[in-house]
Design an enzyme around this catalytic site. Structure first.
Site, PDB file in Angstrom:
ATOM      1  N   CYS A  95       0.809  -1.231   0.000  1.00  0.00           N
ATOM      2  CA  CYS A  95       0.000   0.000   0.000  1.00  0.00           C
ATOM      3  C   CYS A  95       0.838   1.274   0.000  1.00  0.00           C
ATOM      4  O   CYS A  95       0.370   2.324  -0.444  1.00  0.00           O
ATOM      5  CB  CYS A  95      -0.920   0.028   1.220  1.00  0.00           C
ATOM      6  SG  CYS A  95      -1.776  -1.514   1.535  1.00  0.00           S
ATOM      7  N   HIS A 100      -8.857   2.980  -2.849  1.00  0.00           N
ATOM      8  CA  HIS A 100      -7.457   2.765  -2.478  1.00  0.00           C
ATOM      9  C   HIS A 100      -6.780   1.919  -3.555  1.00  0.00           C
ATOM     10  O   HIS A 100      -6.511   0.741  -3.348  1.00  0.00           O
ATOM     11  CB  HIS A 100      -7.425   2.076  -1.105  1.00  0.00           C
ATOM     12  CG  HIS A 100      -6.073   1.694  -0.606  1.00  0.00           C
ATOM     13  ND1 HIS A 100      -4.894   2.263  -1.046  1.00  0.00           N
ATOM     14  CD2 HIS A 100      -5.702   0.773   0.336  1.00  0.00           C
ATOM     15  CE1 HIS A 100      -3.878   1.711  -0.420  1.00  0.00           C
ATOM     16  NE2 HIS A 100      -4.343   0.803   0.426  1.00  0.00           N
ATOM     17  N   CYS A 136      -1.075   2.848   6.352  1.00  0.00           N
ATOM     18  CA  CYS A 136      -0.747   1.501   6.789  1.00  0.00           C
ATOM     19  C   CYS A 136      -0.368   0.665   5.572  1.00  0.00           C
ATOM     20  O   CYS A 136      -0.673   1.019   4.432  1.00  0.00           O
ATOM     21  CB  CYS A 136      -1.908   0.867   7.538  1.00  0.00           C
ATOM     22  SG  CYS A 136      -3.419   0.676   6.565  1.00  0.00           S
TER      23      CYS A 136
END
EC number: 2.3.1.16
Length: 387
Positions: free
Chosen positions: A91, A343, A373
């Protein structure tokens, strides 16, 4: 060391991954569109001066494989002598790309970089081809690879209620919709052609993912999706699956000045940190604390925060333990976050940084932090200072 500045930052609209606007647009095209656009927006820059391109992407296979950074650069017409590399910290990939370019500038290994990232989650699903080593179960909880269950665990540990999650998710959609209607995303979005629901070509210059009709009441009707029996995390309180890209033009302060380019911000500090994979969503806390320590700052010094909203159950513990619970509406994700915008994994680090810099200009803020995160227990953070 040389000072590192952000000269420009842009992103594509965020498209829904399931039958969305970019269902017929490839990840390389989303990326190349931004590479070309950032050069067009900065005509004083000779592309031959670019040292390298760092481009984040998580699922590096199918159309995103074989070094998508280089494929996109070639599609964009970037001079062939300019390098390009694909970066993967899950991520945090495109924020890692920013960190890599910043360090290269600091030590004198180049003055001009394009960084960014992309993820087309409609074409290359997040779980495509994933095959965890069975031996990891000896040291890592088996559910650690299931992001939704890690959010459930983190939420339970911090006493986050279903009501709190629904309220946070509704806030994200409400604020993102307001930012769209009021034109606050216009400075960062570079539109491109996609296809509407009927299949007709359509020029998109807005985020398709936002659901303005979302309320706490409608969210409360959704069933838990990861732990149907005892859970509280729903699809509505999780980041949406979306397709998108983001890019930044990163330079040494000296070279930007020589080219007559006005920096928008400088990099004040950077950090990554690890945490237990079973609560991977907690990563922003140690990463932010480490970055602030390196910058000689405290939480109270920061004017604005962009915290990637992987899940409401994950975001709220980070807000609490960073000491931001009393200033959320003044400082945190003022234009909504990934619950509303989605995302796209490799894109998000550059996306939240881009949104942060635009908000800092809008609010005349001096200091900002972008943090997120990372799956399997990491966090990443960047401290920006307007110049």
């Amino acid at each position: 060391m040389k000072d590192v500045v952000i000269v420009d930052c842009i992103r594509t609209p965020m498209g829904r991954s399931k039958g969305g606007a970019f269902r017929n647009v490839r990840a390389e095209d989303l990326s190349a569109h931004l590479m070309k656009s950032i050069l067009l927006r900065n005509p004083n820059l000779d592309p031959n001066e670019i040292e390298d391109i760092y481009w984040g992407c998580v699922q590096q296979t199918l159309e995103q494989g074989f070094n998508i950074a280089r494929n996109a650069a070639l599609l964009a017409g970037i001079p062939k002598q300019v390098g390009a590399v694909t970066v993967n910290r899950l991520c945090g990939s495109s924020m890692q790309a920013l960190h890599d370019a910043s360090r290269a500038i600091q030590v004198g290994d180049g003055d001009i970089f394009i960084i960014g990232g992309v993820e087309h989650m409609g074409h290359v699903p997040m779980s495509h081809g994933v095959d965890f080593h069975p031996g990891m179960a000896k040291s890592v909880a088996k559910a650690s690879g299931m992001m939704g269950l890690t959010a459930e665990m983190l939420g339970k540990l911090h006493g986050i209620s279903r009501q709190q999650q629904d309220e946070f998710a509704a806030r994200s959609h409400r604020r993102a919709h307001a930012a769209t209607v009021e034109g606050r995303f216009a400075k960062e979005i570079v539109g491109l052609e996609g296809h509407d629901a009927s299949g007709a070509r359509f020029f998109y210059d807005y985020d398709e993912v936002i659901r303005p009709e979302t309320t706490v009441e409608t969210l409360s009707q959704l069933r838990p999706v990861f732990d149907p029996v005892n859970g509280t995390v729903t699809a509505g309180t999780s980041s949406a699956l979306s397709d998108g890209a983001a890019a930044m033009l990163v330079m040494s302060a000296d070279r930007a000045k020589a080219l007559g380019l006005t920096p928008r911000a400088k990099i004040r500090a950077m950090a990554v940190a690890g945490c237990d994979a079973a609560i991977m969503g907690y990563g922003p806390v140690p990463a932010t604390q480490k970055a602030l320590k390196r910058a000689g700052l405290t939480i109270g010094d920061i004017d604005l925060f962009e915290l990637n909203e992987a899940f409401a159950a994950q975001s709220l513990p980070c807000v609490k333990d960073l000491g931001l619970q009393d200033v959320v509406d003044e400082k945190v994700n003022l234009n909504g976050g990934a619950i509303a915008l989605g995302h796209p994994l490799g894109c998000s680090g550059a996306r939240i940084s881009t949104t942060l810099l635009n908000l800092m200009e809008e609010k005349d803020a001096t200091l900002g932090v972008a943090t997120m995160c990372i799956g399997l227990g990491q966090g990443i953070a960047t401290v920006f200072e307007r110049v």
